[in-house]
Design a protein around this motif. Structure first.
Motif, PDB file in Angstrom:
ATOM      1  N   GLN A   1     -97.343  59.641 -54.841  1.00 18.95           N
ATOM      2  CA  GLN A   1     -97.355  59.942 -53.434  1.00 18.95           C
ATOM      3  C   GLN A   1     -95.914  60.039 -52.940  1.00 18.95           C
ATOM      4  N   LYS A   2     -95.611  61.086 -52.175  1.00 20.93           N
ATOM      5  CA  LYS A   2     -94.263  61.246 -51.655  1.00 20.93           C
ATOM      6  C   LYS A   2     -93.897  60.067 -50.754  1.00 20.93           C
ATOM      7  N   GLY A   3     -92.628  59.687 -50.810  1.00 23.31           N
ATOM      8  CA  GLY A   3     -92.156  58.604 -49.965  1.00 23.31           C
ATOM      9  C   GLY A   3     -90.960  57.900 -50.577  1.00 23.31           C
ATOM     10  N   VAL A   4     -90.582  56.806 -49.932  1.00 24.99           N
ATOM     11  CA  VAL A   4     -89.442  55.995 -50.360  1.00 24.99           C
ATOM     12  C   VAL A   4     -89.977  54.652 -50.841  1.00 24.99           C
ATOM     13  N   TYR A   5     -89.484  54.220 -51.995  1.00 23.62           N
ATOM     14  CA  TYR A   5     -89.977  53.013 -52.653  1.00 23.62           C
ATOM     15  C   TYR A   5     -88.821  52.079 -53.000  1.00 23.62           C
TER      16      TYR A   5
ATOM     17  N   LYS B   1     -82.085  59.805 -69.167  1.00 24.21           N
ATOM     18  CA  LYS B   1     -83.417  59.259 -68.925  1.00 24.21           C
ATOM     19  C   LYS B   1     -83.324  57.761 -68.666  1.00 24.21           C
ATOM     20  N   TYR B   2     -84.020  57.345 -67.627  1.00 26.00           N
ATOM     21  CA  TYR B   2     -84.080  55.939 -67.261  1.00 26.00           C
ATOM     22  C   TYR B   2     -85.524  55.560 -66.990  1.00 26.00           C
ATOM     23  N   HIS B   3     -85.808  54.285 -67.086  1.00 27.06           N
ATOM     24  CA  HIS B   3     -87.123  53.777 -66.722  1.00 27.06           C
ATOM     25  C   HIS B   3     -87.093  53.378 -65.253  1.00 27.06           C
ATOM     26  N   LEU B   4     -88.117  53.757 -64.521  1.00 25.27           N
ATOM     27  CA  LEU B   4     -88.258  53.358 -63.125  1.00 25.27           C
ATOM     28  C   LEU B   4     -89.503  52.510 -62.990  1.00 25.27           C
ATOM     29  N   ARG B   5     -89.396  51.434 -62.231  1.00 26.57           N
ATOM     30  CA  ARG B   5     -90.560  50.617 -61.911  1.00 26.57           C
ATOM     31  C   ARG B   5     -90.672  50.544 -60.391  1.00 26.57           C
ATOM     32  N   PHE B   6     -91.784  51.009 -59.901  1.00 26.18           N
ATOM     33  CA  PHE B   6     -92.032  51.034 -58.469  1.00 26.18           C
ATOM     34  C   PHE B   6     -92.763  49.751 -58.080  1.00 26.18           C
ATOM     35  N   HIS B   7     -92.256  49.053 -57.068  1.00 24.26           N
ATOM     36  CA  HIS B   7     -92.889  47.808 -56.637  1.00 24.26           C
ATOM     37  C   HIS B   7     -93.500  47.908 -55.245  1.00 24.26           C
ATOM     38  N   ILE B   8     -92.768  48.490 -54.312  1.00 22.67           N
ATOM     39  CA  ILE B   8     -93.204  48.473 -52.919  1.00 22.67           C
ATOM     40  C   ILE B   8     -92.896  49.824 -52.281  1.00 22.67           C
ATOM     41  N   ARG B   9     -93.882  50.389 -51.601  1.00 17.56           N
ATOM     42  CA  ARG B   9     -93.655  51.628 -50.851  1.00 17.56           C
ATOM     43  C   ARG B   9     -93.078  51.233 -49.506  1.00 17.56           C
ATOM     44  N   LEU B  10     -91.897  51.781 -49.193  1.00 17.58           N
ATOM     45  CA  LEU B  10     -91.224  51.426 -47.950  1.00 17.58           C
ATOM     46  C   LEU B  10     -91.649  52.312 -46.778  1.00 17.58           C
ATOM     47  N   ARG B  11     -91.781  53.628 -47.044  1.00 17.25           N
ATOM     48  CA  ARG B  11     -92.102  54.534 -45.930  1.00 17.25           C
ATOM     49  C   ARG B  11     -92.415  55.923 -46.459  1.00 17.25           C
ATOM     50  N   ASP B  12     -92.923  56.772 -45.551  1.00 15.32           N
ATOM     51  CA  ASP B  12     -93.135  58.184 -45.853  1.00 15.32           C
ATOM     52  C   ASP B  12     -91.801  58.908 -45.917  1.00 15.32           C
ATOM     53  N   GLU B  13     -91.791  60.058 -46.561  1.00 12.72           N
ATOM     54  CA  GLU B  13     -90.623  60.929 -46.522  1.00 12.72           C
ATOM     55  C   GLU B  13     -90.563  61.546 -45.124  1.00 12.72           C
ATOM     56  N   ILE B  14     -89.369  61.596 -44.545  1.00 15.00           N
ATOM     57  CA  ILE B  14     -89.179  62.069 -43.177  1.00 15.00           C
ATOM     58  C   ILE B  14     -88.094  63.148 -43.156  1.00 15.00           C
ATOM     59  N   LYS B  15     -88.289  64.164 -42.325  1.00 13.01           N
ATOM     60  CA  LYS B  15     -87.225  65.131 -42.087  1.00 13.01           C
ATOM     61  C   LYS B  15     -86.465  64.669 -40.845  1.00 13.01           C
ATOM     62  N   PHE B  16     -85.205  64.293 -41.044  1.00  8.72           N
ATOM     63  CA  PHE B  16     -84.373  63.821 -39.949  1.00  8.72           C
ATOM     64  C   PHE B  16     -83.664  65.004 -39.305  1.00  8.72           C
ATOM     65  N   SER B  17     -83.252  64.832 -38.059  1.00  8.79           N
ATOM     66  CA  SER B  17     -82.592  65.927 -37.343  1.00  8.79           C
ATOM     67  C   SER B  17     -81.129  66.083 -37.745  1.00  8.79           C
ATOM     68  N   SER B  18     -80.583  65.085 -38.439  1.00  9.32           N
ATOM     69  CA  SER B  18     -79.187  65.189 -38.890  1.00  9.32           C
ATOM     70  C   SER B  18     -78.983  64.327 -40.125  1.00  9.32           C
TER      71      SER B  18
END
Length: 103
Positions: free
Chosen positions: A1-5, A57-74
């Motif tokens: 799911q798209k977002g920041v983790y 190549k690196y291993h990523l481990r996702f623990h917590i979803r912080l927020r949705d992806e957002i388009k900022f104005s700047s």
């Protein structure tokens, strides 16, 4: 799911780890529309170990979803939010429950 983790970045060869903020998405603030989906990890520790990370190549481990992806104005608004994301990720990933899980 798209977002920041919040999660961990690990070099599979050296086994060095870093807390990380990970973005999955299209980078809407800095990229043109209809760009490919990307996965980007920002190391929060041991940054010198990840300076030449592109193409490796690196291993990523996702623990917590912080927020949705957002388009900022700047880009400035984006940078401000990234700083908030980093603070939140460090707080959540340094909890005793996550530290015990990560060992």
């Amino acid at each position: 799911q798209k977002g920041v983790y919040a999660g961990f970045l690990e070099d599979p060869i050296s086994k060095k780890k870093s807390l990380a903020v990970i973005n999955i998405g299209h980078r809407p603030t800095v990229s043109k529309e209809n760009t490919s989906l990307t996965v980007e990890a920002h190391a929060l520790e041991n940054k010198e170990d990840y300076q030449d990370a592109y193409g490796k190549k690196y291993h990523l481990r996702f623990h917590i979803r912080l927020r949705d992806e957002i388009k900022f104005s700047s880009k400035e608004e984006l940078i401000t939010q990234i700083k908030r994301d980093i603070t939140e990720a460090k707080q959540k990933l340094r909890s005793p429950q996550v530290e015990a899980y990560d060992k």
